[in-house]
Design a protein around this motif. Structure first.
Motif, mmCIF file in Angstrom:
data_model
loop_
_atom_site.group_PDB
_atom_site.id
_atom_site.type_symbol
_atom_site.label_atom_id
_atom_site.label_comp_id
_atom_site.label_asym_id
_atom_site.label_seq_id
_atom_site.Cartn_x
_atom_site.Cartn_y
_atom_site.Cartn_z
ATOM 1 N N SER A 29 0.924 -1.132 -0.158
ATOM 2 C CA SER A 29 -0.147 -0.121 -0.073
ATOM 3 C C SER A 29 0.834 1.297 -0.064
ATOM 4 O O SER A 29 0.262 2.193 -0.110
ATOM 5 N N GLY A 30 1.911 1.129 0.129
ATOM 6 C CA GLY A 30 2.925 2.194 0.051
ATOM 7 C C GLY A 30 3.308 2.670 1.634
ATOM 8 O O GLY A 30 2.707 2.434 2.499
ATOM 9 N N ARG A 31 4.257 3.626 1.575
ATOM 10 C CA ARG A 31 4.454 4.391 2.957
ATOM 11 C C ARG A 31 3.838 5.583 2.997
ATOM 12 O O ARG A 31 3.055 5.872 2.265
ATOM 13 N N ASN A 32 4.281 6.396 4.003
ATOM 14 C CA ASN A 32 3.495 7.857 4.234
ATOM 15 C C ASN A 32 3.728 8.828 2.937
ATOM 16 O O ASN A 32 4.751 8.526 2.221
ATOM 17 N N GLY A 33 2.547 9.532 2.802
ATOM 18 C CA GLY A 33 2.789 10.248 1.846
ATOM 19 C C GLY A 33 2.389 9.558 0.334
ATOM 20 O O GLY A 33 2.824 10.177 -0.771
ATOM 21 N N ASN A 34 1.924 8.328 0.358
ATOM 22 C CA ASN A 34 1.469 7.498 -0.683
ATOM 23 C C ASN A 34 2.792 7.436 -1.752
ATOM 24 O O ASN A 34 2.703 7.224 -2.798
ATOM 25 N N GLN A 35 3.992 7.054 -0.948
ATOM 26 C CA GLN A 35 4.968 6.809 -1.703
ATOM 27 C C GLN A 35 5.598 5.112 -1.554
ATOM 28 O O GLN A 35 5.293 4.507 -0.774
ATOM 29 N N PHE A 36 5.864 4.838 -2.816
ATOM 30 C CA PHE A 36 6.396 3.431 -2.918
ATOM 31 C C PHE A 36 7.939 3.291 -2.530
ATOM 32 O O PHE A 36 8.174 2.190 -2.116
ATOM 33 N N VAL A 37 8.637 4.271 -2.551
ATOM 34 C CA VAL A 37 10.087 4.085 -2.330
ATOM 35 C C VAL A 37 10.964 2.997 -2.887
ATOM 36 O O VAL A 37 11.187 2.122 -2.112
ATOM 37 N N PRO A 38 11.032 2.557 -4.243
ATOM 38 C CA PRO A 38 11.449 1.855 -4.826
ATOM 39 C C PRO A 38 13.060 1.372 -4.598
ATOM 40 O O PRO A 38 13.541 0.537 -4.871
ATOM 41 N N ASN A 39 13.683 2.485 -4.143
ATOM 42 C CA ASN A 39 15.145 2.286 -3.857
ATOM 43 C C ASN A 39 15.335 2.289 -2.227
ATOM 44 O O ASN A 39 16.533 2.081 -1.767
ATOM 45 N N GLY A 40 14.331 2.259 -1.369
ATOM 46 C CA GLY A 40 14.495 2.028 -0.184
ATOM 47 C C GLY A 40 14.581 0.529 0.287
ATOM 48 O O GLY A 40 14.563 -0.277 -0.463
ATOM 49 N N THR A 41 14.660 0.433 1.518
ATOM 50 C CA THR A 41 14.945 -1.103 2.093
ATOM 51 C C THR A 41 13.681 -1.189 2.995
ATOM 52 O O THR A 41 13.447 -0.209 3.871
ATOM 53 N N ALA A 42 12.924 -2.436 2.908
ATOM 54 C CA ALA A 42 12.006 -2.562 3.665
ATOM 55 C C ALA A 42 12.370 -2.872 5.075
ATOM 56 O O ALA A 42 13.263 -3.543 5.377
ATOM 57 N N THR A 43 11.470 -2.439 6.020
ATOM 58 C CA THR A 43 11.799 -2.711 7.398
ATOM 59 C C THR A 43 11.119 -4.196 7.453
ATOM 60 O O THR A 43 10.389 -4.711 6.860
ATOM 61 N N ARG A 44 11.633 -4.846 8.847
ATOM 62 C CA ARG A 44 10.951 -6.102 9.217
ATOM 63 C C ARG A 44 9.588 -6.301 9.216
ATOM 64 O O ARG A 44 9.007 -7.057 8.632
ATOM 65 N N ALA A 45 9.064 -5.038 9.654
ATOM 66 C CA ALA A 45 7.620 -5.051 9.823
ATOM 67 C C ALA A 45 6.895 -4.993 8.545
ATOM 68 O O ALA A 45 5.728 -5.668 7.942
ATOM 69 N N GLU A 46 7.455 -4.388 7.575
ATOM 70 C CA GLU A 46 6.861 -4.100 6.281
ATOM 71 C C GLU A 46 6.928 -5.403 5.564
ATOM 72 O O GLU A 46 6.166 -5.699 4.682
ATOM 73 N N ALA A 47 8.136 -5.997 5.599
ATOM 74 C CA ALA A 47 8.450 -7.348 4.969
ATOM 75 C C ALA A 47 7.253 -8.363 5.349
ATOM 76 O O ALA A 47 6.741 -9.224 4.655
ATOM 77 N N ILE A 48 7.016 -8.371 6.774
ATOM 78 C CA ILE A 48 6.021 -9.362 7.391
ATOM 79 C C ILE A 48 4.614 -8.979 6.727
ATOM 80 O O ILE A 48 3.920 -10.065 6.380
ATOM 81 N N VAL A 49 4.404 -7.630 6.677
ATOM 82 C CA VAL A 49 2.785 -7.357 6.267
ATOM 83 C C VAL A 49 2.772 -7.827 4.827
ATOM 84 O O VAL A 49 1.647 -8.164 4.373
ATOM 85 N N ILE A 50 3.752 -7.610 4.193
ATOM 86 C CA ILE A 50 3.957 -8.282 2.485
ATOM 87 C C ILE A 50 3.818 -9.541 2.462
ATOM 88 O O ILE A 50 2.898 -10.093 1.684
ATOM 89 N N LEU A 51 4.556 -10.435 3.367
ATOM 90 C CA LEU A 51 4.213 -11.821 3.300
ATOM 91 C C LEU A 51 2.869 -12.321 3.723
ATOM 92 O O LEU A 51 2.287 -13.175 3.270
#
Length: 58
Positions: A29-51
């Protein structure tokens, strides 16, 4: 191709269809500000949510 993220211009063209499909399926769903941040690193929490979101589609 605009896929609805504020930083759409930095998402590589070859990845846009996959990113759009993941967004439409509710996997990402993206991060704050409706950003995808393709060059960023996912946090552990973000990775778990995606899984978990992916597993819920099975």
């Amino acid at each position: 191709m605009d896929i609805g993220f504020a930083d759409d211009n930095v998402i590589p063209q070859w990845a846009k269809s996959s990113v759009e499909a993941a967004r439409k399926e509710g996997i990402v769903s993206g991060r704050n500000g409706n950003q995808f941040v393709p060059n960023g690193t996912a946090t552990r929490a973000e990775a778990i949510v995606i899984l978990l979101n992916t597993l819920s589609k099975l």
